[in-house]
Design an enzyme around this catalytic site. Structure first.
Site, PDB file in Angstrom:
ATOM      1  N   PHE A 127     -41.284  46.124   1.008  1.00 23.86           N
ATOM      2  CA  PHE A 127     -40.925  44.986   1.845  1.00 23.86           C
ATOM      3  C   PHE A 127     -41.344  43.694   1.135  1.00 23.86           C
ATOM      4  O   PHE A 127     -42.455  43.617   0.613  1.00 23.86           O
ATOM      5  CB  PHE A 127     -41.670  45.136   3.179  1.00 23.86           C
ATOM      6  CG  PHE A 127     -41.142  44.293   4.282  1.00 23.86           C
ATOM      7  CD1 PHE A 127     -39.877  44.516   4.799  1.00 23.86           C
ATOM      8  CD2 PHE A 127     -41.918  43.276   4.830  1.00 23.86           C
ATOM      9  CE1 PHE A 127     -39.388  43.748   5.843  1.00 23.86           C
ATOM     10  CE2 PHE A 127     -41.432  42.508   5.869  1.00 23.86           C
ATOM     11  CZ  PHE A 127     -40.172  42.740   6.374  1.00 23.86           C
ATOM     12  N   ASP A 206     -47.790  51.539   3.231  1.00 26.54           N
ATOM     13  CA  ASP A 206     -47.285  50.757   4.353  1.00 26.54           C
ATOM     14  C   ASP A 206     -46.412  51.686   5.196  1.00 26.54           C
ATOM     15  O   ASP A 206     -45.367  52.162   4.741  1.00 26.54           O
ATOM     16  CB  ASP A 206     -46.473  49.558   3.845  1.00 26.54           C
ATOM     17  CG  ASP A 206     -46.100  48.603   4.976  1.00 26.54           C
ATOM     18  OD1 ASP A 206     -45.963  49.067   6.123  1.00 26.54           O
ATOM     19  OD2 ASP A 206     -45.934  47.397   4.709  1.00 26.54           O
ATOM     20  N   TYR A 231     -44.388  47.098  16.249  1.00 30.25           N
ATOM     21  CA  TYR A 231     -43.247  46.639  17.071  1.00 30.25           C
ATOM     22  C   TYR A 231     -41.942  47.354  16.739  1.00 30.25           C
ATOM     23  O   TYR A 231     -40.940  47.123  17.379  1.00 30.25           O
ATOM     24  CB  TYR A 231     -43.060  45.118  16.966  1.00 30.25           C
ATOM     25  CG  TYR A 231     -43.096  44.554  15.564  1.00 30.25           C
ATOM     26  CD1 TYR A 231     -41.998  44.649  14.729  1.00 30.25           C
ATOM     27  CD2 TYR A 231     -44.246  43.931  15.083  1.00 30.25           C
ATOM     28  CE1 TYR A 231     -42.040  44.141  13.440  1.00 30.25           C
ATOM     29  CE2 TYR A 231     -44.300  43.425  13.794  1.00 30.25           C
ATOM     30  CZ  TYR A 231     -43.187  43.532  12.985  1.00 30.25           C
ATOM     31  OH  TYR A 231     -43.244  43.037  11.707  1.00 30.25           O
ATOM     32  N   LYS A 232     -41.963  48.235  15.731  1.00 32.39           N
ATOM     33  CA  LYS A 232     -40.745  48.986  15.377  1.00 32.39           C
ATOM     34  C   LYS A 232     -40.699  50.269  16.204  1.00 32.39           C
ATOM     35  O   LYS A 232     -40.504  50.219  17.403  1.00 32.39           O
ATOM     36  CB  LYS A 232     -40.709  49.210  13.870  1.00 32.39           C
ATOM     37  CG  LYS A 232     -40.539  47.880  13.125  1.00 32.39           C
ATOM     38  CD  LYS A 232     -40.710  47.968  11.639  1.00 32.39           C
ATOM     39  CE  LYS A 232     -40.538  46.576  11.026  1.00 32.39           C
ATOM     40  NZ  LYS A 232     -41.143  46.465   9.688  1.00 32.39           N
ATOM     41  N   ARG A 381     -27.674  47.827   8.755  1.00 33.03           N
ATOM     42  CA  ARG A 381     -28.746  48.802   8.934  1.00 33.03           C
ATOM     43  C   ARG A 381     -28.759  49.282  10.376  1.00 33.03           C
ATOM     44  O   ARG A 381     -28.759  48.475  11.306  1.00 33.03           O
ATOM     45  CB  ARG A 381     -30.054  48.087   8.587  1.00 33.03           C
ATOM     46  CG  ARG A 381     -31.167  48.952   8.125  1.00 33.03           C
ATOM     47  CD  ARG A 381     -32.315  48.095   7.654  1.00 33.03           C
ATOM     48  NE  ARG A 381     -32.815  47.229   8.728  1.00 33.03           N
ATOM     49  CZ  ARG A 381     -34.083  46.850   8.845  1.00 33.03           C
ATOM     50  NH1 ARG A 381     -34.981  47.253   7.986  1.00 33.03           N
ATOM     51  NH2 ARG A 381     -34.468  46.062   9.827  1.00 33.03           N
TER      52      ARG A 381
HETATM   53  C1  LIG Z   1     -41.728  45.293   9.268  1.00 31.38           C
HETATM   54  C2  LIG Z   1     -42.537  45.456   8.040  1.00 31.38           C
HETATM   55  C3  LIG Z   1     -43.592  44.585   7.777  1.00 31.38           C
HETATM   56  C4  LIG Z   1     -43.886  43.465   8.721  1.00 31.38           C
HETATM   57  O1  LIG Z   1     -44.959  42.676   8.365  1.00 31.38           O
HETATM   58  P1  LIG Z   1     -45.555  41.638   9.423  1.00 31.38           P
HETATM   59  O2  LIG Z   1     -46.647  41.003   8.678  1.00 31.38           O
HETATM   60  O3  LIG Z   1     -46.015  42.438  10.604  1.00 31.38           O
HETATM   61  O4  LIG Z   1     -44.477  40.682   9.788  1.00 31.38           O
HETATM   62  C5  LIG Z   1     -44.344  44.808   6.639  1.00 31.38           C
HETATM   63  N1  LIG Z   1     -44.053  45.820   5.799  1.00 31.38           N
HETATM   64  C6  LIG Z   1     -43.022  46.671   6.024  1.00 31.38           C
HETATM   65  C7  LIG Z   1     -42.746  47.798   5.084  1.00 31.38           C
HETATM   66  C8  LIG Z   1     -42.230  46.497   7.146  1.00 31.38           C
HETATM   67  O5  LIG Z   1     -41.197  47.322   7.375  1.00 31.38           O
END
Ligand SMILES: *Cc1c(COP(=O)(O)O)cnc(C)c1O
Length: 421
Positions: A127, A206, A231-232, A381
């Site tokens: 990410f 992660d 939140y996912k 997606r």
């Molecule tokens: C959604 C997601 C994040 C989100 O990071 P935030 O700091 O909570 O906004 C980070 N890493 C991955 C792999 C994600 O899918």
């Protein structure tokens, strides 16, 4: 029309053990096909009640007394519960801050354990926020480290053997997304962790796109550090705090780069000098966002009740069904599959690529009552959250995708990007 596909969907829904969980989530529009549970999960019904209780009783009546009636321990208690979803025994997970901030804290901590090594290994599927945080860590630590971003040949999978070969005695930290946010590629976390350890490196996973969708066994895999968002697939609500995991035997060997009072040995002694608490809570910084934190628990309870093995089995079968329908109905319309075909390499979302992907995505949202999301440059997606996505949802989504292209409904939408895609 493909009535045989529909018939199969109806049969699979009838046989689906997890089907009853759908009614545990709020749904205002039965026609809406919500395919974005991997970005913001649906709201569990129980969450509204939980928040009402927190507001009316704990905050309005209990006031500051509520800190001694559950609030103070909440980051750890909920962390232990999330731990059950990700194979972490008690006392190793806390809920706090955002995933990005937690990644920062743990990456700095991990690097401090490998002072002689210079390389951080990640991949092109990670990410972007994770990549930025790692770049920032390197800058903060004086530019002594380098970030190696392992490439993908096809944008869909990573060559695992080649990635393993890239881990050597100069690698301090291997940090990857367990499931890649774009293609949905799932790394073999156990094998990569073993290889990293054999080379003397540490790992930081992660789990944002995997927790609550696929099996994770942090203790069993011997993982050092992990972070993830709530939140996912955990359905914790917009901006709900994230979590972090530090394996028990590392907890006193590392320190957070943010020395806050919630990580202090006894915060209410108000001592002048920082003395970190002797456990994972040393990675807490300041006062937790209690309302957002309490809202996470009902979604986690539903996942625990359903069981991650059943959830994963359904994720595999939903995504496999989607790919079957893709092959039959969409591959001739300019779409290509942007996700791995092997279920051993997938999470619970599917990416479809199309040159007009952005416009098709807009048309789905504006005209077809389907909500996927769009990831550059051409990925539509679709998140198939197993607790509330049905096989008929998948079938109907494919029908609407088809109509957008066949009826050229996407043409009236500008390819110009909106702020949030
Ligand atoms: C959604 C997601 C994040 C989100 O990071 P935030 O700091 O909570 O906004 C980070 N890493 C991955 C792999 C994600 O899918």
């Amino acid at each position: 029309m493909t009535p045989e596909g529909l018939q199969a969907a109806v049969q699979m829904d009838a046989a689906d053990e997890l089907a009853p969980f759908r009614s545990q989530f709020v749904s205002h529009d039965p026609d809406l096909l919500y395919m974005d549970g991997n970005s913001l999960g649906r709201m569990p019904r129980a969450t509204a009640q939980r928040l009402q209780q927190a507001i009316d009783h704990e905050w309005a009546q209990g006031l500051v007394r509520s800190w001694n009636n559950g609030w103070y321990e909440a980051p750890q208690k909920l962390g232990d519960k999330i731990g059950r979803l990700i194979g972490a025994g008690p006392g190793q997970v806390v809920v706090c801050d955002s995933t990005s901030v937690n990644l920062f804290k743990l990456a700095v901590a991990a690097l401090s354990l490998r002072p002689g090594r210079q390389r951080i290994l990640t991949d092109a599927f990670n990410f972007p926020s994770d990549l930025y945080v790692l770049q920032g860590c390197i800058d903060l630590l004086g530019g002594r480290h380098s970030l190696q971003v392992f490439p993908s040949q096809d944008g869909i999978v990573i060559d695992e053997d080649a990635l393993l070969d890239a881990i050597d005695e100069d690698t301090a930290l291997v940090t990857l997304s367990h499931v890649a946010f774009k293609s949905g590629f799932r790394n073999n976390a156990q094998r990569i962790t073993q290889r990293a350890h054999a080379a003397g490196a540490l790992v930081l996973w992660d789990l944002s796109h995997s927790a609550g969708a696929v099996p994770v066994d942090l203790d069993g895999w011997g993982v050092d550090f992990a972070v993830g968002c709530t939140y996912k697939y955990l359905n914790g609500g917009p901006g709900s705090p994230a979590y972090l995991y530090v394996r028990r035997d590392l907890q006193t060997a590392v320190r957070s780069p943010i020395w806050g009072w919630f990580g202090q040995h006894s915060p209410f002694a108000f001592e002048h000098d920082y003395r970190p608490v002797e456990d994972v809570r040393r990675f807490l910084a300041g006062t937790p966002p209690i309302l957002s934190l309490l809202a996470i628990e009902p979604g986690v309870d539903l996942l625990l009740e359903a069981g991650i093995d059943r959830i994963f089995r359904k994720a595999v079968s939903l995504t496999s069904f989607f790919i079957e329908l893709f092959d039959r109905d969409l591959s001739s319309l300019g779409f290509t599959l942007g996700s791995p075909r092997s279920p051993d390499q997938r999470g619970a979302h599917i990416s479809l690529r199309h040159p007009q992907g952005y416009q098709i995505n807009r048309a789905l949202i504006e005209e077809m009552n389907v909500i996927p999301d769009f990831r550059e440059p051409d990925n539509i997606r679709l998140g198939l959250a197993p607790l509330y996505t049905s096989y008929q949802d998948v079938w109907e989504t494919v029908q609407r995708l088809k109509r957008v292209v066949v009826e050229k409904r996407f043409e009236k939408f500008s390819p110009e990007r909106q702020a949030v895609t």
